[in-house]
Design an enzyme around this catalytic site. Sequence first.
Site, short mmCIF file in Angstrom:
data_model
loop_
_atom_site.label_atom_id
_atom_site.label_comp_id
_atom_site.label_asym_id
_atom_site.label_seq_id
_atom_site.Cartn_x
_atom_site.Cartn_y
_atom_site.Cartn_z
N GLU A 110 6.72 5.09 4.10
CA GLU A 110 5.42 5.63 4.47
C GLU A 110 4.33 4.73 3.92
O GLU A 110 4.59 3.82 3.13
CB GLU A 110 5.26 7.07 3.99
N HIS A 221 -6.81 13.23 5.60
CA HIS A 221 -5.66 12.72 6.35
C HIS A 221 -6.18 12.05 7.61
O HIS A 221 -7.02 12.59 8.32
CB HIS A 221 -4.71 13.86 6.72
N ARG A 265 -4.55 5.79 2.69
CA ARG A 265 -5.13 6.79 3.59
C ARG A 265 -6.66 6.72 3.66
O ARG A 265 -7.23 6.94 4.73
CB ARG A 265 -4.70 8.19 3.15
N HIS A 325 -7.62 16.94 3.44
CA HIS A 325 -6.18 17.14 3.30
C HIS A 325 -5.74 17.50 1.89
O HIS A 325 -5.04 18.49 1.69
CB HIS A 325 -5.47 15.85 3.75
N ARG A 360 -4.41 9.62 -3.24
CA ARG A 360 -2.99 9.94 -3.40
C ARG A 360 -2.09 9.07 -2.53
O ARG A 360 -2.35 8.87 -1.35
CB ARG A 360 -2.76 11.42 -3.05
#
Length: 491
Positions: A110, A221, A265, A325, A360
């Site tokens: 990811e 997100h 992100r 998010h 994060r």
Amino acid sequence: MNVIVAGGGIAGLTTALRADALGHDVTLVSKGALGDGCTAHAQGGIAGVYGPGDSPALHALDTLQAGDGHGDSLAITALVDGAPAAIDALIASGVPFDRTPDGEVARALEAAHSRPRIAHAGGDATGAAISAALTHRVRTSPITVREGLFVADLIVDEGRVAGIRSIDGETLRADAVVLATGGAGGLYAHTTNPRGTTADGIAVALRAGAAVADLEFMQFHPTVLVDGGSFLVSEAVRGAGAVLRDAAGRRFLLDEHPDAELAPRDVVARAIARRAEEQGEPIVLDATALGATALAERFPTIDAELRRRGIDWSRQPVAVTPAAHYLMGGVVTDVDGRTTLPGLWAVGETARTGVHGANRLASNSLLEGAVFGARAAESLALPAPPARWPGSGPRHVHGREPDRAGTASGFSRRALQELMWEQVGLIRTEEGLRDALARLHAWRIPVAASPADQEDANLLTVARSMASAALARTDSLGAHFILSRALIGAA
């Protein structure tokens, strides 16, 4: 030891189960039903399955880099070193992680991870699988479960937390209270979080006098369905090869970051927002190259939902937009979940452990809940070591009973959410933050006459602290992006 755990996600469930195993008398309380929170909605996986060429040290480096260097090294080390045991415990609890043909837990890649180390269950249903397994274990254990109990405030006796008070006025006494009530996505008009994510634990901690930190770092997100409510399209889809395209069909993220769609992100979310505004229409996520069979097998939840909406994403790109998010900040804790208030612990998204820094790393949130939930339970009966609180300076906001000054005129949850989205969202300005803070303080905190009123009071309490923290941080860092006057002038 009599312990109250507030919250029914991975962090709360793990804490309760471990505390019960250690012989504590545990009561688990939840505002709604167990499993109603964010954990069950997590499409992404859980990081920490280390294969050849990978290690906890590499995972730690990726975590620190994704957090823009703002993370706490001691907390990150605790996270990555605790990953194998946490994942083994989940397997022992019955979580059916996806396997390779030879029976090993499958590892996926990811964004911002340098190695494939993400475990999934049911393709894109990892959170649901974890929630189901842990909830079953709790319900078949000696743990007392109180669903539908909404914690309004903490009971504090002579500077130590001694229990909780519900919005109905019921008091429950305890030797220790663990807050695991989730994050603050309900502050924003657009969020991936379920409706009940209203910053409850952070608000009660603030009112009791515990310190909070890093509330300015809200992660957005990048890929949530346009007009799709809170339904997100997992980052793992981009990890599998899907790309983002603008109206001209260009992979515009190649111009933004060397990792393009797999950049951190905050980079991806801001790039999508800017390009969408420039072109006057949404960005699209193009997964057509993966093919219908692979999409259905690898992402069955997403595939089923898109097809329910009449979208065949194997043939056409999907319009996406960023949405609030995950909150990187929260109630300040040490590496064992202790807060600055004796008798009070915090875990999961409610806590600010320091592992996430300013942004994060994907799939570290479920891991954080599992690792630090167990650590908190194991520390309950231990003497507290000398205080070591991650971070310092203006990012700390010490809690106090919020004043109810101002007027109720113009206040509604929707008005609050729109204000936070516009002024304390993806891209911020000093002027916008000052305006937001003035309006937030002009609104009176509602008297909690109902669960909805209590949620509104909690949201407004935390919104004030978040806007203050954002205004205090004058330079951009990670998810906190503040547009300088120079850039505004150039625009």
